[in-house]
Design an enzyme around this catalytic site. Sequence first.
Site, short mmCIF file in Angstrom:
data_model
loop_
_atom_site.label_atom_id
_atom_site.label_comp_id
_atom_site.label_asym_id
_atom_site.label_seq_id
_atom_site.Cartn_x
_atom_site.Cartn_y
_atom_site.Cartn_z
N ASN A 8 0.87 -1.18 0.00
CA ASN A 8 0.00 0.00 0.00
C ASN A 8 0.91 1.23 0.00
O ASN A 8 1.52 1.54 1.02
CB ASN A 8 -0.90 -0.03 1.25
N TRP A 9 0.97 1.87 -1.14
CA TRP A 9 1.89 3.01 -1.26
C TRP A 9 1.35 4.28 -0.61
O TRP A 9 2.07 5.29 -0.53
CB TRP A 9 2.20 3.26 -2.74
N LYS A 10 0.07 4.25 -0.21
CA LYS A 10 -0.55 5.44 0.40
C LYS A 10 -0.33 6.65 -0.53
O LYS A 10 -0.33 6.48 -1.76
CB LYS A 10 0.00 5.65 1.81
N HIS A 95 -9.30 1.30 5.32
CA HIS A 95 -8.00 1.48 5.99
C HIS A 95 -8.19 2.44 7.16
O HIS A 95 -8.98 3.40 7.07
CB HIS A 95 -6.98 2.04 5.00
N GLU A 97 -6.52 4.83 8.18
CA GLU A 97 -6.28 6.23 7.85
C GLU A 97 -7.52 6.86 7.21
O GLU A 97 -7.80 8.04 7.42
CB GLU A 97 -5.04 6.35 6.95
N GLU A 163 -4.89 -4.72 10.76
CA GLU A 163 -3.84 -3.72 10.94
C GLU A 163 -4.08 -2.99 12.26
O GLU A 163 -4.91 -2.05 12.32
CB GLU A 163 -3.88 -2.70 9.80
N GLY A 169 3.22 2.23 10.77
CA GLY A 169 4.25 3.26 10.61
C GLY A 169 5.02 3.58 11.87
O GLY A 169 5.70 4.60 11.94
N SER A 201 3.88 -2.21 10.26
CA SER A 201 5.32 -2.33 10.48
C SER A 201 5.90 -3.69 10.07
O SER A 201 6.81 -4.20 10.73
CB SER A 201 5.68 -1.99 11.93
N GLY A 222 3.10 -1.15 4.18
CA GLY A 222 3.13 0.27 3.83
C GLY A 222 4.53 0.71 3.45
O GLY A 222 5.00 0.48 2.34
N GLY A 223 5.22 1.33 4.41
CA GLY A 223 6.53 1.93 4.14
C GLY A 223 7.52 1.01 3.44
O GLY A 223 8.23 1.44 2.52
#
Length: 239
Positions: A8-10, A95, A97, A163, A169, A201, A222-223
């Site tokens: 997920n590149w957000k 998600h 966010e 999640e 993150g 993470s 993610g990251g």
Amino acid sequence: MKPLIAGNWKMNGLAAASAEIDALIRLLGGSAPDDRDVLICPPATLVAAFAARYSDEAIQIGGQDCHPEANGAHTGDISAEMLADAGAGFVIVGHSERRADHGETDAVVKAKAQAAFRAGLTPIVCVGETKDQREAGKALEIVGAQLEGSLPETGEPFVVAYEPVWAIGTGLTPTIDDIAEMHDFIRSKTPQGTRLLYGGSVKPGNAKEILAVTNVNGALVGGASLKAADFHPIVTAAP
Ligand code: G3P
């Protein structure tokens, strides 16, 4: 069950970020292996270009969100039909966010998941507790209620991503026992064959241990999905 490793590149990535997918494909030896599904969910601006460019390499492309309706007066929104038309096969819904930044309720998330089915996409429905909720011993109760309210009703296959909000993150992860407990719980609440992803993470250093947990059928990353050098060892860590 075939693992699904999803990135997920957000809100990250310009067109030049295709270089990272090119590098991932090189590291994978030319294409994604048959024994796992590899999915990248870039920003909506890149879905069509990436879907066209990577279908031959078996890298699947997905959206990060969709509107419940197929079209209409919703400035700035994107429908599931539009994502499908652009070549997406999956869409992330609910998600944390989006739940936090856009006030999305379980009912909205469920409507988005149903919209994904309507458009022929597989929804990845996200659930997870906050730090306070876990510390209060309410993680299972909270996730149970999110599942009850957010999961789509039709018999088509969907994916659930657990999640924990406090793990996203932050470099923090639940213990392996806590991941196992939650995934066993989610398994008991979802149709047979539902793929259950862990997200929060996930890194090259912990992926193998997390992906080996019973009822963890993949990861939502993610990251560490933004750089091929980080994402490749996670993709290959799935048993
Ligand atoms: O959807 C994936 C995400 O929320 C996890 O992010 O950066 O902790 O891997 P990260």
